[in-house]
Design a protein around this motif. Structure first.
Motif, PDB file in Angstrom:
ATOM      1  N   GLY A  88      47.256 -25.677 -56.540  1.00 22.22           N
ATOM      2  CA  GLY A  88      46.732 -24.361 -56.902  1.00 22.22           C
ATOM      3  C   GLY A  88      46.634 -24.102 -58.388  1.00 22.22           C
ATOM      4  N   MET A  89      47.059 -25.034 -59.224  1.00 27.31           N
ATOM      5  CA  MET A  89      47.065 -24.807 -60.663  1.00 27.31           C
ATOM      6  C   MET A  89      45.711 -25.079 -61.323  1.00 27.31           C
ATOM      7  N   GLU A  90      44.780 -25.646 -60.579  1.00 26.37           N
ATOM      8  CA  GLU A  90      43.426 -25.887 -61.104  1.00 26.37           C
ATOM      9  C   GLU A  90      42.457 -25.913 -59.933  1.00 26.37           C
ATOM     10  N   TYR A  91      41.195 -25.523 -60.213  1.00 28.47           N
ATOM     11  CA  TYR A  91      40.198 -25.598 -59.155  1.00 28.47           C
ATOM     12  C   TYR A  91      38.796 -25.724 -59.732  1.00 28.47           C
ATOM     13  N   ILE A  92      37.887 -26.183 -58.869  1.00 27.66           N
ATOM     14  CA  ILE A  92      36.468 -26.317 -59.213  1.00 27.66           C
ATOM     15  C   ILE A  92      35.652 -25.695 -58.097  1.00 27.66           C
ATOM     16  N   PHE A  93      34.725 -24.817 -58.471  1.00 19.27           N
ATOM     17  CA  PHE A  93      33.772 -24.284 -57.499  1.00 19.27           C
ATOM     18  C   PHE A  93      32.433 -24.097 -58.201  1.00 19.27           C
ATOM     19  N   GLU A  94      31.395 -24.621 -57.571  1.00 17.68           N
ATOM     20  CA  GLU A  94      30.036 -24.552 -58.114  1.00 17.68           C
ATOM     21  C   GLU A  94      29.998 -25.070 -59.552  1.00 17.68           C
ATOM     22  N   GLY A  95      30.729 -26.154 -59.795  1.00 20.52           N
ATOM     23  CA  GLY A  95      30.668 -26.842 -61.080  1.00 20.52           C
ATOM     24  C   GLY A  95      31.555 -26.281 -62.168  1.00 20.52           C
ATOM     25  N   GLU A  96      32.216 -25.169 -61.914  1.00 19.95           N
ATOM     26  CA  GLU A  96      33.067 -24.552 -62.932  1.00 19.95           C
ATOM     27  C   GLU A  96      34.519 -24.941 -62.720  1.00 19.95           C
ATOM     28  N   TYR A  97      35.186 -25.336 -63.806  1.00 21.10           N
ATOM     29  CA  TYR A  97      36.580 -25.765 -63.766  1.00 21.10           C
ATOM     30  C   TYR A  97      37.479 -24.661 -64.299  1.00 21.10           C
ATOM     31  N   PHE A  98      38.601 -24.423 -63.603  1.00 20.61           N
ATOM     32  CA  PHE A  98      39.575 -23.420 -64.045  1.00 20.61           C
ATOM     33  C   PHE A  98      40.970 -24.025 -63.978  1.00 20.61           C
ATOM     34  N   ILE A  99      41.781 -23.751 -64.998  1.00 30.20           N
ATOM     35  CA  ILE A  99      43.189 -24.157 -65.009  1.00 30.20           C
ATOM     36  C   ILE A  99      44.038 -22.926 -65.296  1.00 30.20           C
ATOM     37  N   VAL A 100      45.165 -22.815 -64.625  1.00 32.41           N
ATOM     38  CA  VAL A 100      46.074 -21.686 -64.863  1.00 32.41           C
ATOM     39  C   VAL A 100      46.575 -21.771 -66.304  1.00 32.41           C
ATOM     40  N   PRO A 101      46.291 -20.775 -67.131  1.00 32.30           N
ATOM     41  CA  PRO A 101      46.624 -20.857 -68.566  1.00 32.30           C
ATOM     42  C   PRO A 101      48.097 -21.126 -68.843  1.00 32.30           C
ATOM     43  N   GLU A 102      48.985 -20.567 -68.029  1.00 34.04           N
ATOM     44  CA  GLU A 102      50.422 -20.653 -68.315  1.00 34.04           C
ATOM     45  C   GLU A 102      50.977 -22.074 -68.246  1.00 34.04           C
ATOM     46  N   VAL A 103      50.237 -23.008 -67.621  1.00 31.43           N
ATOM     47  CA  VAL A 103      50.779 -24.367 -67.467  1.00 31.43           C
ATOM     48  C   VAL A 103      50.499 -25.249 -68.685  1.00 31.43           C
ATOM     49  N   LYS A 104      49.553 -24.835 -69.505  1.00 30.92           N
ATOM     50  CA  LYS A 104      49.078 -25.728 -70.569  1.00 30.92           C
ATOM     51  C   LYS A 104      50.186 -26.113 -71.549  1.00 30.92           C
ATOM     52  N   GLU A 105      51.072 -25.182 -71.840  1.00 32.56           N
ATOM     53  CA  GLU A 105      52.100 -25.457 -72.856  1.00 32.56           C
ATOM     54  C   GLU A 105      53.134 -26.478 -72.388  1.00 32.56           C
ATOM     55  N   ASP A 184      51.348 -21.583 -56.542  1.00 29.17           N
ATOM     56  CA  ASP A 184      51.573 -22.571 -55.498  1.00 29.17           C
ATOM     57  C   ASP A 184      50.460 -22.386 -54.465  1.00 29.17           C
ATOM     58  N   LYS A 185      50.562 -23.042 -53.332  1.00 26.61           N
ATOM     59  CA  LYS A 185      49.482 -22.936 -52.341  1.00 26.61           C
ATOM     60  C   LYS A 185      49.403 -21.534 -51.730  1.00 26.61           C
ATOM     61  N   GLY A 186      50.516 -20.808 -51.722  1.00 30.17           N
ATOM     62  CA  GLY A 186      50.486 -19.426 -51.256  1.00 30.17           C
ATOM     63  C   GLY A 186      49.788 -18.513 -52.238  1.00 30.17           C
ATOM     64  N   THR A 187      50.061 -18.720 -53.520  1.00 29.07           N
ATOM     65  CA  THR A 187      49.422 -17.911 -54.561  1.00 29.07           C
ATOM     66  C   THR A 187      47.917 -18.130 -54.567  1.00 29.07           C
ATOM     67  N   ILE A 188      47.506 -19.401 -54.500  1.00 28.68           N
ATOM     68  CA  ILE A 188      46.073 -19.685 -54.585  1.00 28.68           C
ATOM     69  C   ILE A 188      45.349 -19.239 -53.328  1.00 28.68           C
ATOM     70  N   ILE A 189      46.002 -19.318 -52.169  1.00 22.87           N
ATOM     71  CA  ILE A 189      45.340 -18.851 -50.948  1.00 22.87           C
ATOM     72  C   ILE A 189      45.124 -17.345 -51.027  1.00 22.87           C
ATOM     73  N   ASN A 190      46.066 -16.639 -51.635  1.00 23.93           N
ATOM     74  CA  ASN A 190      45.915 -15.199 -51.831  1.00 23.93           C
ATOM     75  C   ASN A 190      44.745 -14.905 -52.772  1.00 23.93           C
ATOM     76  N   LYS A 191      44.636 -15.686 -53.844  1.00 23.27           N
ATOM     77  CA  LYS A 191      43.537 -15.503 -54.801  1.00 23.27           C
ATOM     78  C   LYS A 191      42.185 -15.792 -54.149  1.00 23.27           C
ATOM     79  N   ILE A 192      42.129 -16.842 -53.338  1.00 28.88           N
ATOM     80  CA  ILE A 192      40.886 -17.195 -52.650  1.00 28.88           C
ATOM     81  C   ILE A 192      40.453 -16.054 -51.731  1.00 28.88           C
ATOM     82  N   ILE A 193      41.405 -15.491 -50.994  1.00 29.13           N
ATOM     83  CA  ILE A 193      41.093 -14.386 -50.084  1.00 29.13           C
ATOM     84  C   ILE A 193      40.527 -13.206 -50.855  1.00 29.13           C
ATOM     85  N   GLU A 194      41.121 -12.897 -52.008  1.00 30.41           N
ATOM     86  CA  GLU A 194      40.646 -11.773 -52.819  1.00 30.41           C
ATOM     87  C   GLU A 194      39.298 -12.074 -53.460  1.00 30.41           C
ATOM     88  N   ASP A 195      39.156 -13.263 -54.044  1.00 35.48           N
ATOM     89  CA  ASP A 195      37.931 -13.604 -54.769  1.00 35.48           C
ATOM     90  C   ASP A 195      36.711 -13.668 -53.858  1.00 35.48           C
TER      91      ASP A 195
END
Length: 265
Positions: A88-105, A184-195
């Motif tokens: 759940g820390m990164e995803y791709i949809f329709e060619g766009e890549y996203f990473i959770v900002p807080e993990v980068k450091e 985690d997978k619970g957080t991202i599933i919640n985000k997917i449902i909302e988005d």
């Protein structure tokens, strides 16, 4: 108590008959057989075709994997579905890549820690280190005494000066180092449902990390926010409590394909 799905198909007819349903699945152990090494795992052609057909019928189809998102995308090679990697820390949809900002450091710290662990543990026959970009996994499936090696891996991580604040999690014959993220997978599933404004979702998984998704879906259903069906692919490697965190269980990956074909019928 999870029910055997193919004795209770009538309970998920509402999902089959609603084109607004979303189908979200894990990869390894769910739509791909567990292999000796991550690189040997494949998603077979008939499973890929079923996923393509599901994409045509339902509102959203996606995969959520512990693999890197690019590796997950490479394994399936299907356009028009949602790819989520590193739990759940990164995803791709329709060619766009996203990473959770807080993990980068934490990326350099994880790399340093795994480099140290590699030096300490690489002499163990069968051990395998997997760099997934964000998370790092240490696989012990091929080791002669897996449980002893597991204990040694965890001890080495805890003794490492570079492991401070990092998360340690486990999967099927692996130990994983993660950034201290709330995702985690619970957080991202919640985000997917909302988005995607979902109100019906079927989620399939086979491992400890899928429990986060199962539990979040149960909470949302109890709050009458969505209708959900969570399906566990059982195995001897998974404790009973994990099986019972899902609504239903199936016996193997062949039955996952059978479910997909039933949904398409």
């Amino acid at each position: 108590m999870a029910k055997y799905l193919f004795e209770n198909l009538e309970l998920i007819n509402e999902f089959k008959n609603d084109k607004n349903t979303a189908i979200i699945t894990d990869i390894d152990g769910t739509i791909s057989e567990i292999a000796l090494t991550p690189g040997e795992a494949i998603v077979k052609a008939d499973m890929k075709q079923a996923i393509v057909n599901l994409k045509e019928k339902f509102k959203l189809v996606g995969v959520i994997s512990g693999r890197s998102v690019l590796n997950a995308q490479e394994m399936l090679g299907i356009e028009g579905i949602l790819y989520v990697g590193n739990h759940g820390m990164e995803y791709i949809f329709e060619g766009e890549y996203f990473i959770v900002p807080e993990v980068k450091e934490y990326l350099s710290q994880i790399k340093q820690c795994c480099g140290q662990l590699n030096e300490e543990l690489s002499n163990i026959p069968g051990i395998l280190f997997e760099d997934k970009g964000i998370c790092h996994s240490i696989h012990y499936r091929q080791c002669n005494n897996p449980e002893m090696v597991r204990s040694q891996i965890i001890k080495s991580i805890k003794n490492s000066s570079n492991s401070k604040n990092l998360q340690i999690s486990e999967g099927r014959k692996l130990v994983e180092l993660k950034p201290p993220s709330s995702y985690d997978k619970g957080t991202i599933i919640n985000k997917i449902i909302e988005d995607y404004d979902l109100n019906k979702i079927i989620y399939l998984g086979d491992d400890i990390t899928d429990v986060d998704a199962f539990r979040r879906l149960n909470e949302l259903q109890n709050d009458q926010i969505i209708r959900s069906a969570s399906v566990m692919v059982i195995s001897k490697e998974i404790p009973t409590y994990i099986k019972n965190s899902a609504s239903f269980f199936v016996l193997n990956i062949k039955e996952v394909l059978k479910l997909f074909r039933w949904l398409l019928d």
